[in-house]
Enzyme design. Structure first.
Site, short mmCIF file in Angstrom:
data_model
loop_
_atom_site.label_atom_id
_atom_site.label_comp_id
_atom_site.label_asym_id
_atom_site.label_seq_id
_atom_site.Cartn_x
_atom_site.Cartn_y
_atom_site.Cartn_z
N LEU A 1 0.72 -1.16 0.13
CA LEU A 1 -0.08 0.01 -0.01
C LEU A 1 0.85 1.28 0.04
CD1 LEU A 1 -2.73 -1.01 2.48
CD2 LEU A 1 -2.85 -1.14 0.15
N GLY A 2 1.88 1.31 0.51
CA GLY A 2 3.02 2.21 0.46
C GLY A 2 4.21 2.04 1.38
N GLY B 1 8.04 4.24 3.13
CA GLY B 1 8.71 5.54 3.50
C GLY B 1 9.09 5.54 4.96
N GLY B 2 10.05 6.28 5.28
CA GLY B 2 10.67 6.45 6.51
C GLY B 2 11.04 5.15 7.02
N PHE B 3 10.55 4.63 8.26
CA PHE B 3 11.04 3.40 8.83
C PHE B 3 10.46 1.92 8.20
CE2 PHE B 3 12.70 6.58 11.59
CZ PHE B 3 13.78 5.86 12.20
N GLY B 4 9.65 2.04 7.20
CA GLY B 4 9.05 0.80 7.12
C GLY B 4 7.99 0.95 5.69
N THR C 1 3.63 -0.53 4.42
CA THR C 1 2.30 -0.92 4.82
C THR C 1 2.01 -1.89 3.59
OG1 THR C 1 1.97 1.25 5.92
CG2 THR C 1 0.25 -0.17 5.33
N LYS D 1 2.02 -3.48 9.12
CA LYS D 1 2.87 -2.32 9.10
C LYS D 1 4.00 -2.93 9.38
CE LYS D 1 0.16 1.33 9.93
NZ LYS D 1 -0.69 2.69 10.55
N ASP E 1 0.52 12.97 14.19
CA ASP E 1 0.78 12.75 12.90
C ASP E 1 -0.49 12.83 11.95
OD1 ASP E 1 2.43 12.60 10.47
OD2 ASP E 1 2.35 10.61 10.27
#
Length: 857
Positions: free
Chosen positions: A51-52, A54-57, A59, A75, A186
């Site tokens: 699904l997406g 970025g950052g630390f991991g 989904t 996640k 967030d």
């Protein structure tokens, strides 16, 4: 069942598991055939779609084998290179999972499980993956809905605000029903899902939730944030409170009301409250609530979600005493005194009224003359300074030029003045040609802007209705100045004053940190797309039929979505990028990340560069008797398309060669370890450094290069290719190899490319960017010639034809496959830093890898 491997570096993550294997899963572990990662997690959860990331991991959408009719969300948190922080990360993960497990609200997805998986134990790197599993909410997030609707109606946003405030009451423990107070940290449109089954809003992605305790500061978090929606204290790494979430929620409302999706613009609008000029609110209580939630200091904001709900329901208002109509209020003594003073002044001026009348008449006449002058010669709008056909100098002369060469720039300025003040194209062309002669006579390198402006001045005298090609260059100041000149040299070299086919409009991207007006690059692209250039009304009859430029891959992706937006087909605009190299389709399942089909590219892409560099690394490491490794420096920030694209393709190439990346490579991610990458390079004693850094990290890359042992092989992407002036290059090691599109030695002599470059005096300044920009211009020239009545649609149709080809700067014809340059010998080379002569450094052609040229098959 179609399943998706969750290992980030897996070269072939899409797999299939039979029903038989799933039913027998208790007897054996089912692993990915490409990388060995378990495909059934905890014996229960199977990822089916990315699904997406970025950052630390990342989904994933997932199926729950224990409940076949249930869809879940997985996640995966994957801290890169934990460097001794693994125990701390485990504790933080356990605490986060405990917090999520404590949240029991009908509009917060329920946490179902959390666990870790340890893989790759045989490598020197610790690879521990952390997983959270929760309910899947069917629907679309508000960010997706905003892209469709462009903006939300006021009543819709008020309803959204009320609904999320009631969720925050629970999270912030306003009513004391929870054991602790929590923060979301967030809140943004992408983290609010509109459920398609029950119509309610759900607040998701509590990956940044932290228990608030005394002394806990924001800089302890292991999770990234979106700065446009973050509160001021969050950006300052200060202690947070429920008021911090309220700020983010208000910023989300402004985003939905105004439709502003550019994070820089949204941040600026929120800082100075200029969002009010974009949207007029009818509900004053709603406006008051937003104002108070967006105050700079969190102590001045409402301290709870309930306090905001009270504002919206008018409970905060105090009764005002209003005097009944018809009762005359007492006049203040100061008002009476002022009235007397005005009366006395009027009496004193009575004898002079004829003179005053004359002066007023004179002033009125002067005002009328000024208005007429303004109407005939209106001043250029502020944004006009980012565009020029010859009316402005977008790239000023270098301060270091000689006195003789400055004479040429003086003629150039005279030509610009002739265009700007009187639109005297004949006079302007004369001055521009005088400048060209001065460049030649004084043996100065030609200024490409002058060449383009002289060409435009001739076109304007002949046929101003000829179509326009827009050339978008970087800002032209600082370290992008030379890049802007490189691109313009390529375009200028393609122009033929004997065969006038089109006009050239130069547009300059904005370095938003160095200008006061903060025009966005998105706005620049929209001006071009709509054929509505500020201050360009004199050329309204000329239609913009194509664009060359947009320097970085990220900006090319953003601009391409504007030029190829879902409008009428004949309004879409072809963009040819000479410098974008990131992979066109980075994700098999996320089409939103693909380059728009109206984007074509004339340089070789990162897959080619990564393969060539990987081969060079393997030669070095496989001949290495000391068994040293390579260290790869990159930036995992999802906005850094270039860095992530190079690293991904580098690893994919190694997988195709049956080489396990961990066997040779240690990563250093600047998104997490920017302060220690240089130390890591020194302490590891690697014999190869791979620099996949983008322009924003170039200063870190330079420091790593300076500190590296001269015997180390350094491999790099094209961002580190800097054309000499080259005091910097003498600090580079001789064994530094950079992958670029081409080199002047591969130029097409038959096509007189080198000859013309020598005539213009810039043969030593021709770079791969110049050659690629020249190829982009040649593509447009071929497409314009192919259509008797060229327009935007038939330009695109011509370029997408599989039979299209054009002559370019090299012997390799310019042709496209899915919008990218076809790979043939001469497209994609390796160059080395070399001392060409005493104290003269430059890039020498090192290798031209053989490709499977279609012409040779």
């Amino acid at each position: 069942m179609e399943v998706y491997c969750t290992r980030p570096s897996c070269p072939q993550p899409e797999n299939t598991i039979s029903d038989e294997d799933i039913n027998a899963r208790s007897g054996k572990e089912i692993c990915c055939p490409s990388c060995g990662m378990p495909l059934i997690l905890q014996g229960r959860f199977v990822a089916i779609e990315l699904l997406g990331s970025g950052g630390f991991g990342r989904t994933f959408k997932a199926k729950d084998i224990s409940f076949p009719d249930k869809i879940r969300v997985i996640k995966q948190l994957h801290p890169q290179n934990p460097q001794g922080r693994l125990d701390q990360i485990r504790r933080m993960f356990a605490r986060e999972a405990n917090i999520l497990d404590n949240l029991r609200h009908p509009q917060i997805p329920k946490l179902l499980d959390h666990f870790t998986i340890d893989v790759g134990e045989e490598s020197q790197l610790i690879q521990e993956f952390f997983y959270l599993v929760h309910d899947y909410i069917e629907g679309s997030d508000l960010d997706q809905e905003l892209k469709q609707k462009k903006r939300f109606a006021e009543h819709e946003v008020i309803n959204i605000l009320n609904e999320i405030l009631n969720i925050l009451k629970y999270i912030h423990n306003y009513e004391g029903n929870n054991q602790y107070t929590y923060l979301h940290r967030d809140i943004k449109p992408a983290n609010i899902i509109h459920c398609s089954t029950d119509g309610r809003l759900y607040l998701i992605d509590f990956g940044a939730v932290k228990q608030i305790a005394e002394g806990l500061r924001d800089d302890t978090t292991m999770y990234p944030r979106t700065h446009a929606f973050a509160s001021p204290e969050q950006l300052r790494h200060e202690t947070l409170s429920p008021a911090s979430d309220l700020y983010s929620l208000a910023a989300t409302c402004i985003c939905l009301l105004t439709g502003i999706t550019d994070t820089h613009e949204l941040h600026q609008r929120l800082q100075n409250s200029s969002w009010k000029s974009l949207v007029k609110l009818g509900d004053k209580r709603f406006e008051t609530a937003l104002d108070e939630m967006l105050r700079e200091e969190q102590e001045q904001r409402p301290q709870s979600a309930q306090a905001v709900l009270d504002i919206l329901s008018a409970k905060h208002e105090t009764e005002k005493t209003v005097k009944p109509p018809g009762i005359k209020q007492d006049r203040h003594p100061l008002v009476s005194w002022l009235r007397m003073f005005i009366d006395r002044v009027v009496r004193l001026l009575q004898p002079w009224r004829s003179i005053i009348k004359f002066i007023l008449t004179l002033l009125l006449g002067m005002a009328i003359l000024a208005a007429v002058h303004y109407f005939i010669n209106p001043p250029s709008p502020p944004d006009a300074k980012y565009f020029s056909r010859g009316e402005d100098e977008l790239i000023p002369a270098n301060d270091k030029i000689s006195q003789n060469c400055s004479i040429a720039y003086g003629y150039k300025k005279q030509g610009i003045e002739a265009l700007k003040k009187s639109k005297d194209f004949g006079e302007a062309q004369k001055h521009f040609n005088d400048a060209k002669e001065a460049f030649h006579d004084n043996q100065c390198e030609f200024d490409p802007e002058t060449v383009i402006y002289a060409y435009n001045a001739k076109v304007a005298q002949t046929n101003r209705s000829l179509p326009t090609i827009a050339v978008v260059i970087p800002p032209g100041d600082g370290d992008t100045r030379e890049t802007a000149l490189e691109i313009l040299r390529g375009v200028a070299q393609s122009l033929d004053e004997k065969k006038l086919l089109f006009q050239v409009l130069i547009a300059k991207e904005n370095n938003i940190h160095s200008h006061s007006d903060h025009i966005t690059n998105e706005k620049i692209a929209k001006y071009i797309s709509k054929n509505n250039i500020p201050g360009d009304s004199y050329f309204k009859q000329s239609k913009i039929l194509g664009v060359i430029g947009h320097y970085t891959s990220t900006k090319t992706w953003e601009a391409g979505n504007i030029y190829g937006a879902d409008t009428l087909n004949d309004e879409k605009l072809v963009l040819i990028s000479p410098t974008s190299t990131a992979i066109r389709k980075p994700h098999r399942t996320n089409r939103n990340e693909d380059l728009n089909k109206y984007v074509f590219r004339t340089a070789s892409n990162d897959k080619t560069a990564a393969g060539d560099l990987a081969e060079r690394m393997l030669k070095k490491l496989q001949n290495n008797t000391e068994k040293k490794k390579a260290i790869l420096v990159y930036n995992s920030d999802k906005e850094d398309k270039y860095s992530n694209s190079l690293r991904r393709e580098f690893y994919n190439y190694l997988w195709t060669r049956k080489v396990e990346p961990e066997q040779y490579i240690v990563d250093c991610d600047l998104a997490e370890e920017s302060n220690i990458c240089q130390d890591k390079v020194a302490t590891m004693q690697a014999n190869t450094i791979i620099l996949f850094t983008s322009r924003r990290d170039s200063s870190i890359a330079k420091e790593i290069i300076k500190s590296a042992d001269k015997r180390i092989l350094i491999l790099a992407g094209d961002v580190l290719y800097k054309n000499p002036e080259l005091e910097e290059l003498k600090q580079y090691p001789n064994d530094m190899v950079i992958a670029v599109f081409s080199h002047i030695k591969n130029a097409n002599v038959r096509g007189q490319f080198q000859t013309k470059a020598e005539e213009l005096g810039w043969i030593n300044s021709i770079t791969w960017r110049s050659m690629s920009a020249y190829d982009a211009a040649q593509v447009f020239i071929k497409a314009l010639k192919a259509n008797s009545k060229p327009n935007r649609l038939n330009i695109y149709t011509t370029l997408e034809s599989p039979n299209f080809s054009a002559s370019g700067s090299t012997n390799a014809e310019v042709s496209f496959e899915d919008g990218d340059r076809k790979l043939v010998t001469g497209v994609g080379v390796l160059v080395k830093v070399k001392e060409i002569s005493p104290n003269q450094y430059g890039f020498e052609l090192d290798e031209t890898p053989e490709r499977n040229n279609p012409e040779q098959d």
